[in-house]
Design a protein around this motif. Structure first.
Motif, PDB file in Angstrom:
ATOM      1  N   UNK A  67       0.829  -1.208   0.000  1.00 46.95           N
ATOM      2  CA  UNK A  67       0.000   0.000   0.000  1.00 46.95           C
ATOM      3  C   UNK A  67       0.866   1.261   0.000  1.00 46.95           C
ATOM      4  N   UNK A  68       1.902   1.264   0.823  1.00 46.85           N
ATOM      5  CA  UNK A  68       2.801   2.424   0.862  1.00 46.85           C
ATOM      6  C   UNK A  68       3.537   2.598  -0.462  1.00 46.85           C
ATOM      7  N   UNK A  69       3.913   1.480  -1.083  1.00 45.91           N
ATOM      8  CA  UNK A  69       4.625   1.545  -2.364  1.00 45.91           C
ATOM      9  C   UNK A  69       3.733   2.160  -3.443  1.00 45.91           C
ATOM     10  N   UNK A  70       2.473   1.735  -3.485  1.00 47.17           N
ATOM     11  CA  UNK A  70       1.554   2.281  -4.478  1.00 47.17           C
ATOM     12  C   UNK A  70       1.311   3.769  -4.246  1.00 47.17           C
ATOM     13  N   UNK A  71       1.153   4.140  -2.981  1.00 43.88           N
ATOM     14  CA  UNK A  71       0.935   5.543  -2.663  1.00 43.88           C
ATOM     15  C   UNK A  71       2.120   6.400  -3.097  1.00 43.88           C
ATOM     16  N   UNK A  72       3.325   5.925  -2.813  1.00 46.15           N
ATOM     17  CA  UNK A  72       4.527   6.675  -3.175  1.00 46.15           C
ATOM     18  C   UNK A  72       4.661   6.808  -4.681  1.00 46.15           C
ATOM     19  N   UNK A  73       4.406   5.704  -5.405  1.00 43.17           N
ATOM     20  CA  UNK A  73       4.531   5.718  -6.865  1.00 43.17           C
ATOM     21  C   UNK A  73       3.540   6.675  -7.499  1.00 43.17           C
ATOM     22  N   UNK A  74       2.284   6.596  -7.072  1.00 41.66           N
ATOM     23  CA  UNK A  74       1.256   7.438  -7.667  1.00 41.66           C
ATOM     24  C   UNK A  74       1.451   8.911  -7.310  1.00 41.66           C
ATOM     25  N   UNK A  75       1.902   9.179  -6.089  1.00 40.28           N
ATOM     26  CA  UNK A  75       2.185  10.574  -5.723  1.00 40.28           C
ATOM     27  C   UNK A  75       3.315  11.149  -6.571  1.00 40.28           C
ATOM     28  N   UNK A  76       4.297  10.292  -6.906  1.00 41.93           N
ATOM     29  CA  UNK A  76       5.439  10.762  -7.688  1.00 41.93           C
ATOM     30  C   UNK A  76       5.035  11.131  -9.111  1.00 41.93           C
ATOM     31  N   UNK A  77       4.120  10.353  -9.709  1.00 46.21           N
ATOM     32  CA  UNK A  77       3.738  10.630 -11.100  1.00 46.21           C
ATOM     33  C   UNK A  77       2.556  11.585 -11.198  1.00 46.21           C
ATOM     34  N   UNK A  78       1.859  11.834 -10.074  1.00 45.28           N
ATOM     35  CA  UNK A  78       0.674  12.681 -10.131  1.00 45.28           C
ATOM     36  C   UNK A  78       1.011  14.130 -10.462  1.00 45.28           C
ATOM     37  N   UNK A  79       2.192  14.563 -10.079  1.00 40.14           N
ATOM     38  CA  UNK A  79       2.583  15.953 -10.331  1.00 40.14           C
ATOM     39  C   UNK A  79       2.758  16.241 -11.821  1.00 40.14           C
ATOM     40  N   UNK A  80       2.854  15.179 -12.645  1.00 37.56           N
ATOM     41  CA  UNK A  80       3.033  15.374 -14.085  1.00 37.56           C
ATOM     42  C   UNK A  80       1.715  15.267 -14.856  1.00 37.56           C
ATOM     43  N   UNK A  81       0.603  15.109 -14.141  1.00 38.82           N
ATOM     44  CA  UNK A  81      -0.701  15.055 -14.793  1.00 38.82           C
ATOM     45  C   UNK A  81      -1.224  16.478 -15.016  1.00 38.82           C
ATOM     46  N   UNK A  82      -1.824  16.715 -16.185  1.00 40.59           N
ATOM     47  CA  UNK A  82      -2.442  18.016 -16.427  1.00 40.59           C
ATOM     48  C   UNK A  82      -3.620  18.241 -15.489  1.00 40.59           C
ATOM     49  N   UNK A  83      -4.344  17.168 -15.179  1.00 40.96           N
ATOM     50  CA  UNK A  83      -5.402  17.217 -14.171  1.00 40.96           C
ATOM     51  C   UNK A  83      -5.092  16.110 -13.161  1.00 40.96           C
ATOM     52  N   UNK A  84      -4.512  16.446 -12.023  1.00 40.47           N
ATOM     53  CA  UNK A  84      -4.044  15.431 -11.076  1.00 40.47           C
ATOM     54  C   UNK A  84      -5.176  14.576 -10.502  1.00 40.47           C
ATOM     55  N   UNK A  85      -4.802  13.394 -10.024  1.00 44.05           N
ATOM     56  CA  UNK A  85      -5.770  12.530  -9.347  1.00 44.05           C
ATOM     57  C   UNK A  85      -6.194  13.122  -8.005  1.00 44.05           C
ATOM     58  N   UNK A  86      -5.222  13.600  -7.265  1.00 41.70           N
ATOM     59  CA  UNK A  86      -5.495  14.091  -5.920  1.00 41.70           C
ATOM     60  C   UNK A  86      -5.179  13.035  -4.874  1.00 41.70           C
ATOM     61  N   UNK A  87      -4.918  13.478  -3.648  1.00 43.73           N
ATOM     62  CA  UNK A  87      -4.479  12.580  -2.580  1.00 43.73           C
ATOM     63  C   UNK A  87      -5.541  11.542  -2.219  1.00 43.73           C
ATOM     64  N   UNK A  88      -6.822  11.932  -2.211  1.00 44.29           N
ATOM     65  CA  UNK A  88      -7.884  10.995  -1.828  1.00 44.29           C
ATOM     66  C   UNK A  88      -8.005   9.851  -2.834  1.00 44.29           C
ATOM     67  N   UNK A  89      -7.894  10.171  -4.124  1.00 40.62           N
ATOM     68  CA  UNK A  89      -7.982   9.144  -5.166  1.00 40.62           C
ATOM     69  C   UNK A  89      -6.792   8.189  -5.054  1.00 40.62           C
ATOM     70  N   UNK A  90      -5.603   8.745  -4.835  1.00 42.85           N
ATOM     71  CA  UNK A  90      -4.406   7.924  -4.714  1.00 42.85           C
ATOM     72  C   UNK A  90      -4.507   6.996  -3.510  1.00 42.85           C
ATOM     73  N   UNK A  91      -4.988   7.528  -2.398  1.00 41.89           N
ATOM     74  CA  UNK A  91      -5.134   6.693  -1.205  1.00 41.89           C
ATOM     75  C   UNK A  91      -6.138   5.571  -1.458  1.00 41.89           C
ATOM     76  N   UNK A  92      -7.207   5.872  -2.189  1.00 43.62           N
ATOM     77  CA  UNK A  92      -8.185   4.839  -2.520  1.00 43.62           C
ATOM     78  C   UNK A  92      -7.587   3.726  -3.364  1.00 43.62           C
ATOM     79  N   UNK A  93      -6.771   4.084  -4.357  1.00 47.18           N
ATOM     80  CA  UNK A  93      -6.120   3.079  -5.198  1.00 47.18           C
ATOM     81  C   UNK A  93      -5.173   2.224  -4.366  1.00 47.18           C
ATOM     82  N   UNK A  94      -4.410   2.863  -3.470  1.00 45.45           N
ATOM     83  CA  UNK A  94      -3.462   2.127  -2.630  1.00 45.45           C
ATOM     84  C   UNK A  94      -4.189   1.134  -1.716  1.00 45.45           C
ATOM     85  N   UNK A  95      -5.322   1.556  -1.142  1.00 48.24           N
ATOM     86  CA  UNK A  95      -6.099   0.666  -0.283  1.00 48.24           C
ATOM     87  C   UNK A  95      -6.628  -0.526  -1.075  1.00 48.24           C
TER      88      UNK A  95
END
Length: 305
Positions: A86-114
């Protein structure tokens, strides 16, 4: 082969349990429009973890059957490892989210990690159930139990979406001078004439009417709003580039009504695809609020917890 399965029931239970655990994880691993995990190595990582989860669930049954209670220790270690997933997924998605034109956001990333953590537990459950039936009844019962576990995994694989809590309708995008509205919901002030022209030509609008008070609070959550905008932009593209803040998709509340107005500038202006994209946005667990349940418990004098 049948005689071998009847003779070596321990091995049969481990083999069947591991196999159904891996199959369960394979059923839950898919790349869709979100394109994650999209790369072959990302899938290999999750399949390897699914194999480990299946093996742990399958081995636990014969170990406990023969009173080797140290198997519980291995299951606790597995839980710790999957929390690291779960921590690995959160870290990976947070790292690539900054390069999105419309980011996922922290809540979406946490949901994917869970979700990725939880699916490993479902693989353990499928393996454990299959192995238990094989060990205590017969290998045929193990096969039946494995198939039933796959049905349960399929049932729990998909959560709720926005259409379960809101009525969605398309709404006109209107400009009253520099003021932008979607239906009767105010979105923002657009100062540049060039941007107003783009909005008039390319803009799409939606109004989400919450079905109840719980849905009204859930739709007001910023994380859920950002998830809707991200999914829409992923499915349809976005008519902007970095450095164009006025062309950014927005979601604003009608404060008096609780309606949620969505404004998007899609690259592909397909109204039907856009509508279905909004309907199928996942409902984030972190965004769900149920204030009416709290009020009900309070009125009955129920204690907290």
């Amino acid at each position: 082969m049948i005689e071998w399965l009847n003779k070596y029931e321990d091995y049969a239970s481990v083999i069947f349990g591991t196999a159904f655990g891996l199959i369960a994880r394979l059923m839950m691993l898919r790349s869709d429009y979100r394109q994650y995990p999209a790369y072959p190595h990302g899938k290999i990582v999750h399949l390897a973890l699914g194999l480990i989860a299946g093996a742990l669930g399958a081995v636990a049954v014969p170990a406990l059957y023969h009173k080797d209670y140290t198997a519980i220790t291995f299951l606790s270690l597995a839980a710790q490892q999957f929390r690291e997933v779960r921590n690995m997924e959160r870290t990976t998605l947070n790292a690539i989210d900054k390069y999105e034109l419309v980011p996922r956001g922290a809540a979406y990333i946490e949901g994917i990690a869970v979700v990725f953590e939880g699916r490993n537990y479902l693989a353990i459950f499928a393996a454990f159930l299959t192995s238990l039936a094989s060990m205590t009844i017969s290998w045929i019962a193990g096969l039946i139990a494995g198939l039933l576990s796959l049905l349960l995994v399929h049932f729990f694989r998909r959560g709720k979406s926005i259409q379960h809590i809101a009525i969605i309708e398309m709404a006109p995008v209107k400009l009253d001078g520099p003021n932008l509205f979607v239906g009767d919901v105010y979105i923002m002030n657009v100062g540049l004439e060039e941007n107003r022209k783009i909005i008039e030509e390319e803009g799409l609008g939606f109004i989400l009417h919450p079905k109840n008070d719980n849905a009204r609070v859930t739709l007001s959550n910023l994380g859920q709003r950002q998830a809707i905008l991200h999914d829409l932009s992923t499915r349809l593209g976005v008519f902007r580039d970095e450095g164009d803040p006025l062309l950014l998709p927005l979601a604003k509340l009608g404060l008096k009504t609780g309606k949620l107005g969505l404004f998007v500038l899609p690259r592909e202006k397909d109204k039907s695809v856009a509508y279905h994209a909004v309907c199928n946005v996942p409902l984030l667990e972190a965004a769900v609020r149920m204030p009416t349940e709290a009020n009900h418990r309070h009125s009955q004098g129920a204690p907290n917890g």
